[in-house]
Scaffold this motif. Sequence first.
Motif, PDB file in Angstrom:
ATOM      1  N   GLN A  96      -2.306   3.891  -8.862  1.00 30.60           N
ATOM      2  CA  GLN A  96      -1.678   2.591  -8.591  1.00 30.60           C
ATOM      3  C   GLN A  96      -2.624   1.652  -7.841  1.00 30.60           C
ATOM      4  N   LEU A  97      -3.509   2.212  -7.019  1.00 24.16           N
ATOM      5  CA  LEU A  97      -4.372   1.380  -6.183  1.00 24.16           C
ATOM      6  C   LEU A  97      -5.832   1.399  -6.641  1.00 24.16           C
ATOM      7  N   GLN A 141       2.054   2.856  -3.646  1.00 28.34           N
ATOM      8  CA  GLN A 141       1.246   4.001  -4.088  1.00 28.34           C
ATOM      9  C   GLN A 141       2.097   5.142  -4.646  1.00 28.34           C
ATOM     10  N   ASN A 142       3.373   5.175  -4.288  1.00 27.51           N
ATOM     11  CA  ASN A 142       4.240   6.235  -4.804  1.00 27.51           C
ATOM     12  C   ASN A 142       5.291   5.734  -5.793  1.00 27.51           C
ATOM     13  N   VAL A 159      -4.878   8.161  -6.486  1.00 30.08           N
ATOM     14  CA  VAL A 159      -3.831   7.127  -6.419  1.00 30.08           C
ATOM     15  C   VAL A 159      -4.128   6.070  -7.481  1.00 30.08           C
ATOM     16  N   LYS A 184       0.356  -7.542  -7.766  1.00 30.27           N
ATOM     17  CA  LYS A 184       0.122  -7.129  -6.378  1.00 30.27           C
ATOM     18  C   LYS A 184      -0.386  -8.304  -5.548  1.00 30.27           C
ATOM     19  N   ALA A 210      -8.106  -1.827  -5.967  1.00 29.43           N
ATOM     20  CA  ALA A 210      -8.123  -2.265  -4.568  1.00 29.43           C
ATOM     21  C   ALA A 210      -9.057  -3.457  -4.338  1.00 29.43           C
ATOM     22  N   ARG A 255       0.830  -1.202   0.000  1.00 25.01           N
ATOM     23  CA  ARG A 255       0.000   0.000   0.000  1.00 25.01           C
ATOM     24  C   ARG A 255       0.869   1.260   0.000  1.00 25.01           C
ATOM     25  N   ASP A 256       1.461   1.577   1.125  1.00 27.78           N
ATOM     26  CA  ASP A 256       2.243   2.805   1.240  1.00 27.78           C
ATOM     27  C   ASP A 256       3.449   2.785   0.300  1.00 27.78           C
ATOM     28  N   THR A 264      -3.996  -2.716   0.695  1.00 28.03           N
ATOM     29  CA  THR A 264      -4.298  -1.742  -0.346  1.00 28.03           C
ATOM     30  C   THR A 264      -4.976  -0.529   0.288  1.00 28.03           C
ATOM     31  N   SER A 265      -5.475   0.360  -0.549  1.00 32.56           N
ATOM     32  CA  SER A 265      -6.153   1.564  -0.070  1.00 32.56           C
ATOM     33  C   SER A 265      -7.382   1.825  -0.933  1.00 32.56           C
TER      34      SER A 265
END
Length: 300
Positions: free
Chosen positions: A59-60, A20-21, A57, A31, A63, A16-17, A49-50
């Motif tokens: 990337q997520l 996401q960047n 975001v 994932k 989810a 997640r963290d 995930t988020s």
Amino acid sequence: MTAPVDTVRIVEVGARDGLQNEKTLLPAEVKIALIDRLSSTGLGTIEATSFVSPRWVPQLADAAEVFTGIRKVPGVRYPVLVPNLQGYERARAVGAQEIAVFTAASEAFNRKNINASIDESIERFMPVLERARADGVAVRGYVSTVLGCPYQGAVPVTDVVRVAERLRALGCYEISLGDTIGVGTPAKARAMLRAVAQAVPMHALAVHFHDTYGQALANILACLEEGVRVVDSAVSGTGGCPYAKGATGNVATEDVAYMLEGMGLHTGVDLDLLVATGAWLSAQLHKETASRVTRARTAA
């Protein structure tokens, strides 16, 4: 008589963290494979995930697909981040049993990030906490920018204490204290944790360090010496704060596990499997791993 083993719980936040960047967008199947690999390493908590807006975001955006696709290992917790009631409902619809909410100790960071004050940001997710309480869902609270902010610079420790205390009072079972831009040093980290622990029990605190200035492991050690026993980290050192100049990712889980193991602290983590997972992930991201341990163990 055998002495009790001192245990540290690692909260793996890479999926997640960390992701996401990352600039490389990974498909859902990668994932899912990442989380399944992490589940086999002995980690007890893996943030999956988020459920934030895909606009914020990308990337997520998958989810729900990721959460439903992962293999849920008995005894392993798979919390997800939710920003609001809509995110909470999406998370619950796919079976999430634990969530996390997020705010900052810096007024400037909150204003820039979500156009709200600290108090307003907490007000926004209070309905989430109320619903979670009614549903019997555990809630973890994140407090970012506890040792510095890219906009206002130093963050008063009193602000960190106030926010952490508020989240605890609202029902968060654990508060993760995050050095979002990685500017903290051991003495400052120790002083911050010591101050927060006057208001929130140490057993309800976790530390979350980014490694921008190479201080993360030293900061963790200082906090361990104060009594903290929950540490956030990301496999392969993924991530980074988009608001911080030259920011690298989270401290690497492999490096944290190696240090803890060397200190005689029990994590339950199989370091070899973790290193293999970190090396695999860095290949998926087409970048060198940020983990010193993985580099050392996979060097030709």
